[in-house]
Design a protein around this motif. Sequence first.
Motif, PDB file in Angstrom:
ATOM      1  N   PHE A  59     -36.652  44.871   3.200  1.00  0.00           N
ATOM      2  CA  PHE A  59     -37.518  45.766   2.709  1.00  0.00           C
ATOM      3  C   PHE A  59     -38.624  44.839   1.615  1.00  0.00           C
ATOM      4  O   PHE A  59     -39.702  45.254   1.461  1.00  0.00           O
ATOM      5  CB  PHE A  59     -36.665  46.660   1.919  1.00  0.00           C
ATOM      6  CG  PHE A  59     -36.313  47.752   2.297  1.00  0.00           C
ATOM      7  CD1 PHE A  59     -37.075  49.075   2.453  1.00  0.00           C
ATOM      8  CD2 PHE A  59     -34.949  48.022   2.877  1.00  0.00           C
ATOM      9  CE1 PHE A  59     -36.423  50.018   2.815  1.00  0.00           C
ATOM     10  CE2 PHE A  59     -34.473  48.967   3.797  1.00  0.00           C
ATOM     11  CZ  PHE A  59     -35.177  50.121   3.562  1.00  0.00           C
ATOM     12  N   SER A  60     -38.195  43.856   1.290  1.00  0.00           N
ATOM     13  CA  SER A  60     -39.124  42.965   0.238  1.00  0.00           C
ATOM     14  C   SER A  60     -40.378  42.470   1.367  1.00  0.00           C
ATOM     15  O   SER A  60     -41.189  42.288   1.014  1.00  0.00           O
ATOM     16  CB  SER A  60     -38.285  41.630  -0.203  1.00  0.00           C
ATOM     17  OG  SER A  60     -37.805  40.689   0.780  1.00  0.00           O
ATOM     18  N   GLN A  61     -39.987  42.346   2.591  1.00  0.00           N
ATOM     19  CA  GLN A  61     -41.073  41.525   3.391  1.00  0.00           C
ATOM     20  C   GLN A  61     -41.754  42.885   4.311  1.00  0.00           C
ATOM     21  O   GLN A  61     -42.745  42.728   4.981  1.00  0.00           O
ATOM     22  CB  GLN A  61     -40.444  41.095   4.722  1.00  0.00           C
ATOM     23  CG  GLN A  61     -40.075  39.596   3.985  1.00  0.00           C
ATOM     24  CD  GLN A  61     -40.781  38.665   3.392  1.00  0.00           C
ATOM     25  OE1 GLN A  61     -42.160  38.509   3.852  1.00  0.00           O
ATOM     26  NE2 GLN A  61     -40.327  38.152   2.066  1.00  0.00           N
ATOM     27  N   GLY A  62     -41.345  44.097   3.988  1.00  0.00           N
ATOM     28  CA  GLY A  62     -42.009  45.175   4.718  1.00  0.00           C
ATOM     29  C   GLY A  62     -43.375  45.590   3.935  1.00  0.00           C
ATOM     30  O   GLY A  62     -43.496  45.207   2.743  1.00  0.00           O
ATOM     31  N   ASP A  63     -44.139  46.394   4.635  1.00  0.00           N
ATOM     32  CA  ASP A  63     -45.416  46.865   4.201  1.00  0.00           C
ATOM     33  C   ASP A  63     -45.465  48.053   3.163  1.00  0.00           C
ATOM     34  O   ASP A  63     -45.618  49.255   3.451  1.00  0.00           O
ATOM     35  CB  ASP A  63     -46.203  47.440   5.450  1.00  0.00           C
ATOM     36  CG  ASP A  63     -47.587  47.613   4.890  1.00  0.00           C
ATOM     37  OD1 ASP A  63     -48.118  47.093   3.871  1.00  0.00           O
ATOM     38  OD2 ASP A  63     -48.437  48.090   5.582  1.00  0.00           O
ATOM     39  N   VAL A  64     -44.761  47.615   2.050  1.00  0.00           N
ATOM     40  CA  VAL A  64     -44.477  48.724   0.875  1.00  0.00           C
ATOM     41  C   VAL A  64     -45.235  48.292  -0.413  1.00  0.00           C
ATOM     42  O   VAL A  64     -44.824  46.980  -0.882  1.00  0.00           O
ATOM     43  CB  VAL A  64     -42.942  48.809   0.655  1.00  0.00           C
ATOM     44  CG1 VAL A  64     -42.651  49.959  -0.594  1.00  0.00           C
ATOM     45  CG2 VAL A  64     -42.234  49.347   1.911  1.00  0.00           C
ATOM     46  N   ILE A  65     -45.919  49.015  -1.053  1.00  0.00           N
ATOM     47  CA  ILE A  65     -46.400  48.682  -2.069  1.00  0.00           C
ATOM     48  C   ILE A  65     -45.605  48.978  -3.307  1.00  0.00           C
ATOM     49  O   ILE A  65     -45.529  50.090  -3.834  1.00  0.00           O
ATOM     50  CB  ILE A  65     -47.982  49.226  -2.383  1.00  0.00           C
ATOM     51  CG1 ILE A  65     -48.726  49.087  -1.305  1.00  0.00           C
ATOM     52  CG2 ILE A  65     -48.640  48.958  -3.493  1.00  0.00           C
ATOM     53  CD1 ILE A  65     -49.971  49.735  -1.145  1.00  0.00           C
ATOM     54  N   TRP A  66     -44.890  48.027  -3.940  1.00  0.00           N
ATOM     55  CA  TRP A  66     -43.750  48.338  -4.940  1.00  0.00           C
ATOM     56  C   TRP A  66     -44.391  48.615  -6.238  1.00  0.00           C
ATOM     57  O   TRP A  66     -43.509  49.352  -7.086  1.00  0.00           O
ATOM     58  CB  TRP A  66     -42.563  47.128  -4.846  1.00  0.00           C
ATOM     59  CG  TRP A  66     -41.792  46.946  -3.672  1.00  0.00           C
ATOM     60  CD1 TRP A  66     -42.086  46.331  -2.712  1.00  0.00           C
ATOM     61  CD2 TRP A  66     -40.787  47.947  -3.168  1.00  0.00           C
ATOM     62  NE1 TRP A  66     -41.044  46.450  -1.516  1.00  0.00           N
ATOM     63  CE2 TRP A  66     -40.196  47.316  -1.948  1.00  0.00           C
ATOM     64  CE3 TRP A  66     -40.381  49.113  -3.574  1.00  0.00           C
ATOM     65  CZ2 TRP A  66     -39.199  47.807  -1.196  1.00  0.00           C
ATOM     66  CZ3 TRP A  66     -38.991  49.622  -3.157  1.00  0.00           C
ATOM     67  CH2 TRP A  66     -38.577  49.020  -1.972  1.00  0.00           C
ATOM     68  N   SER A  67     -45.498  48.254  -6.498  1.00  0.00           N
ATOM     69  CA  SER A  67     -46.017  48.453  -7.631  1.00  0.00           C
ATOM     70  C   SER A  67     -46.666  49.861  -7.710  1.00  0.00           C
ATOM     71  O   SER A  67     -46.529  50.546  -9.043  1.00  0.00           O
ATOM     72  CB  SER A  67     -47.442  47.597  -8.020  1.00  0.00           C
ATOM     73  OG  SER A  67     -48.241  48.020  -6.806  1.00  0.00           O
ATOM     74  N   THR A  68     -46.850  50.753  -6.771  1.00  0.00           N
ATOM     75  CA  THR A  68     -47.068  52.039  -6.640  1.00  0.00           C
ATOM     76  C   THR A  68     -45.866  52.801  -7.123  1.00  0.00           C
ATOM     77  O   THR A  68     -45.832  53.890  -7.777  1.00  0.00           O
ATOM     78  CB  THR A  68     -47.511  52.530  -5.330  1.00  0.00           C
ATOM     79  OG1 THR A  68     -48.706  51.734  -4.846  1.00  0.00           O
ATOM     80  CG2 THR A  68     -47.877  53.776  -5.193  1.00  0.00           C
ATOM     81  N   VAL A  69     -44.497  52.557  -6.567  1.00  0.00           N
ATOM     82  CA  VAL A  69     -43.517  53.176  -6.973  1.00  0.00           C
ATOM     83  C   VAL A  69     -43.352  53.052  -8.431  1.00  0.00           C
ATOM     84  O   VAL A  69     -42.718  54.124  -9.179  1.00  0.00           O
ATOM     85  CB  VAL A  69     -42.225  52.289  -6.297  1.00  0.00           C
ATOM     86  CG1 VAL A  69     -40.983  52.910  -6.718  1.00  0.00           C
ATOM     87  CG2 VAL A  69     -42.384  52.396  -4.818  1.00  0.00           C
TER      88      VAL A  69
END
Length: 319
Positions: A59-69
């Motif tokens: 999940f850390s390497q996935g295309d997820v913008i964690w700052s948006t969360v």
Amino acid sequence: MTVPSDRPEKSSPPPPEDAVPAAAATPYEAIRAIPVRHYGRWVAAVVVVVLLGWLVYAFSQGDVIWSTVGDKLFDTQVLKGLWHTVLISVCSMALGLVLGVVFAVMRLSKNPVTGGVSWLYIWFFRGTPVYVQLLMWFNLSLIFPVINLGPIYKNDTVAVMTPFVAALLGLGLNEGAYMAEIVRAGIQSVDEGQTEAAHALGMTGARTMGRIVLPQAMRVIIPPTGNEFINMLKTSSLVSVVQYTEVLRATSDIGSESGAVMEMLFVASVWYLALTSVFSVGQFYLERRYARGSLRSLPATPWQKVKANLSTLRRTKVA
């Protein structure tokens, strides 16, 4: 005839020290308890840790913008949807609990009419999906354009069947069917001698149920009721189909507008986990309260467990 003598009886002399067995003179050897090695537990722990690490890495390497969360977690629209989720869940559970008690008592009644009506209600609402029931209430105006109760009330069905009312009826009536079976099981868990004793003292059936049976049945009713409420909290995500804006619909709307679909689903998941965790703690203390008198010792609270673990660590360090 034997004449008693005034002479004191001779006591037998103590045995010599040589006559004492040697085994009794030596102390017993301390038993050396060797703990059993559980290698399978270590292997299972290593496998679980590796899998969790792999999942976190993926999940850390996935295309997820964690700052948006993090940014959208306390968004005004999300918090409003969160409030609506709690409101509809609490109101639906209250309605389901009241209906559950009523239909459980009807189910246990010796009157065949009330017993049959209760069985029919439970059969229908447990046998059809919640999603279908929500749609039926929301589209009720297609069958009854006007709700006419004579001189009491008359209005258009569209005006009455708002998203909140449709969600409340869909969730509350469905929950009432499940709560009826839970309450019935709790009532039947109370010994019949309690009811017979209350009737022998001149108590009516209603007073016996309210003061004798139900207070004792709460020990059986509370645990599954807490589970049902947590399930209701998650099932409330279905009310978006009737245009009711709860936390999932609020996050989905934001995700559709901004394109951060997965990020907003993570936001909804975080809030659902937070709500279920808070209500799980409340369920624990409620169960603990009603367990008084039935258990020799009440289960330790989380704070008591922490204090016990800290005292154990301190004793270990001192030793």
